[in-house]
Design an enzyme around this catalytic site. Structure first.
Site, PDB file in Angstrom:
ATOM      1  CE  LYS A   1     -19.493   7.603  -2.277  1.00 49.50           C
ATOM      2  NZ  LYS A   1     -18.863   8.555  -3.228  1.00 49.50           N
TER       3      LYS A   1
ATOM      4  CB  SER B   1     -21.279  11.516  -3.492  1.00 54.11           C
ATOM      5  OG  SER B   1     -20.271  10.665  -4.011  1.00 54.11           O
TER       6      SER B   1
ATOM      7  CB  SER C   1     -17.417  12.035  -4.626  1.00 52.92           C
ATOM      8  OG  SER C   1     -18.486  12.598  -5.341  1.00 52.92           O
TER       9      SER C   1
END
Length: 461
Positions: free
Chosen positions: A78, A154, A178
């Protein structure tokens, strides 16, 4: 017949092929690199580093040196995790314009030491401040099962990379869901780890109080392998779960306001657990309702702490940022500091009370997300629809962050529209191994009802 596509293999499957000599890390890495480019899944592709890591892994295998089960496995990270020489953008234009990181974040360094191959940095909601996965700057990848629907956030790019064969596994972060939301929305396994068990140093923070890092993978075994490396542990097999499980499925909050399709899939999954001889207690737990009310009363940890950390950046660069992120963070300006303190005290009191009440159980079992992934265009066009969907998507998962322990989601089946539904196991802090053991047991039991999320790639063609 064995697959000829190395990108279809799991982490464990790749490891077995490497050790059998039927594949090598360089050819597998090249197969992945041929499938990816910067866009709405990867913000940055680190091809040079990936090739260096793959070559080093090939040399280790040739020399008979085994770095462990992640050796030569291509991963996506990420884009809030520092990797040396790369800019960490966190989905935000002001940060994308920043300098490259001087060193790997500790979690990246641990994965590198375990022999992993870094394919690149995946897209995400700006500053990780949404469970939907929309980013107007990098683009938003469509859900792996319906491109017209949201990916979940996210850690949107991380989940889509794994679900569509563009990474063997991925690393995400989880502050309010997330990791688990995009994993559930794309029929993957996702682990929210125990608070502070894995260091978040060298990562762009949303909330230092509840930020966690965790794996997104195709199987529980793969998630276990990644978790071990991230936590700096020696590789070992995942222990078996207890023969008979004691699970608590309180209807309070977690089973409220469920989409009918989600409700049916979860009820069926829990029924299968009962048929297998496991104990399910459905006694209400009012403490969860008190915990659920904290953020509406005092504001969230993420909003309070993001305002303190990013207020100057929002003032200077807010016009270049996602207006929904900016507005929601700045809305905390009117809250007194006493709200933050009272939130902290109330969370600590309620968390302790919940775990004290649950000592007789192995874990909670619950729907991972109350709803299927919403339609993307509906939320892009309508701020009110976005805010309502974001709140509903985050409601179940946020309680896991407030409770502080591990929560793992596994695929439980599909709703009538063919959209994935996840089932979660939430265990007490530091019982990450138990949570994963229970999840693997459920994965085995429910596996006949869940198709392979890698079987088709709607992003191709």
């Amino acid at each position: 017949m064995p697959t000829t596509d190395p990108t279809a293999l799991t982490v464990a499957g790749l490891g077995a092929a490497y050790r059998a000599g039927t594949l090598d890390p360089v050819e597998v890495t090249e197969a992945y690199l041929a499938r990816i480019e910067p866009g709405d899944v990867y913000r940055l592709v680190s091809a040079s580093r990936a090739r260096r890591q793959a070559e080093a892994s090939r040399r280790r295998f040739a020399a008979g040196v085994d770095a462990g089960p992640l050796d030569g496995v291509p991963l996506a990270l990420k884009d809030l995790i520092d990797t040396e020489g790369d800019v960490t953008g966190a989905g935000s234009p002001p940060l994308m314009d920043g300098p490259p990181a001087e060193r790997d974040a500790p979690v990246a360094a641990r994965l590198d030491a375990a022999g992993a191959v870094f394919l690149g940095k995946t897209t995400m909601t700006e500053l990780a401040f949404s469970g939907i996965g929309i980013n107007p700057h990098t683009g938003t990848p469509g859900n792996a099962f319906d491109r017209e629907r949201v990916p979940g956030g996210s850690s949107s790019g991380s989940a889509i990379a794994v679900a569509t064969g563009r990474a063997c596994a991925a690393i995400g972060s989880d502050t309010g869901g997330s990791v688990r939301i995009p994993a559930s929305f794309n029929a993957l396994v996702g682990l929210k780890t125990t608070d502070a068990l894995i260091p978040c140093d060298g990562c762009v923070s949303l909330s230092t109080t509840v930020d966690t890092l965790g794996p997104i993978a195709r199987t529980v075994e793969d998630a276990w392998i990644l978790f071990g490396a991230m936590a700096g542990r020696r590789p070992e097999p995942l222990p078996e779960a207890p023969e008979r499980w004691r699970l608590w499925a309180p209807p309070t909050v977690w089973f409220e306001d469920l989409d009918p399709g989600v409700e049916r899939v979860v009820a069926r999954a829990i029924g299968l657990l009962e048929e297998a001889g496991h104990d399910i207690d459905r006694t209400p737990l009012p403490l969860l309702a008190e915990l659920d009310a904290l953020y509406s009363r005092y504001g969230s940890f993420a909003a309070h702490e993001a305002l303190a950390r990013y207020e100057e950046m929002l003032e200077e660069h807010g016009a270049r940022m996602d207006a929904r992120v900016v507005t929601r963070i700045l809305a905390t300006r009117g809250r007194p500091a006493t709200d933050y303190l009272r939130l902290t005290w109330a969370r600590d009191r309620l968390r302790h009370a919940v775990w004290e009440r649950s000592l007789a159980y192995d874990a909670f079992v619950l729907p991972s997300v109350a709803v299927p992934p919403p339609r993307l265009d509906d939320l892009i066009a309508d701020d009110d629809a976005f805010l309502a969907a974001n709140a509903r998507v985050l409601r179940h998962t946020t309680l896991g962050n407030l409770l502080g322990g591990p929560v793992v989601t596994v695929p439980a089946g599909f709703d009538p529209d063919g959209l994935p539904v996840g089932l979660s196991f939430a265990a007490a802090p530091y019982d990450d191994t138990l949570a994963l053991s229970l999840a693997r047991g459920a994965e085995r039991l429910l596996g006949a009802h869940v198709s392979d999320p890698h079987a088709s790639d709607p992003h191709e063609g």
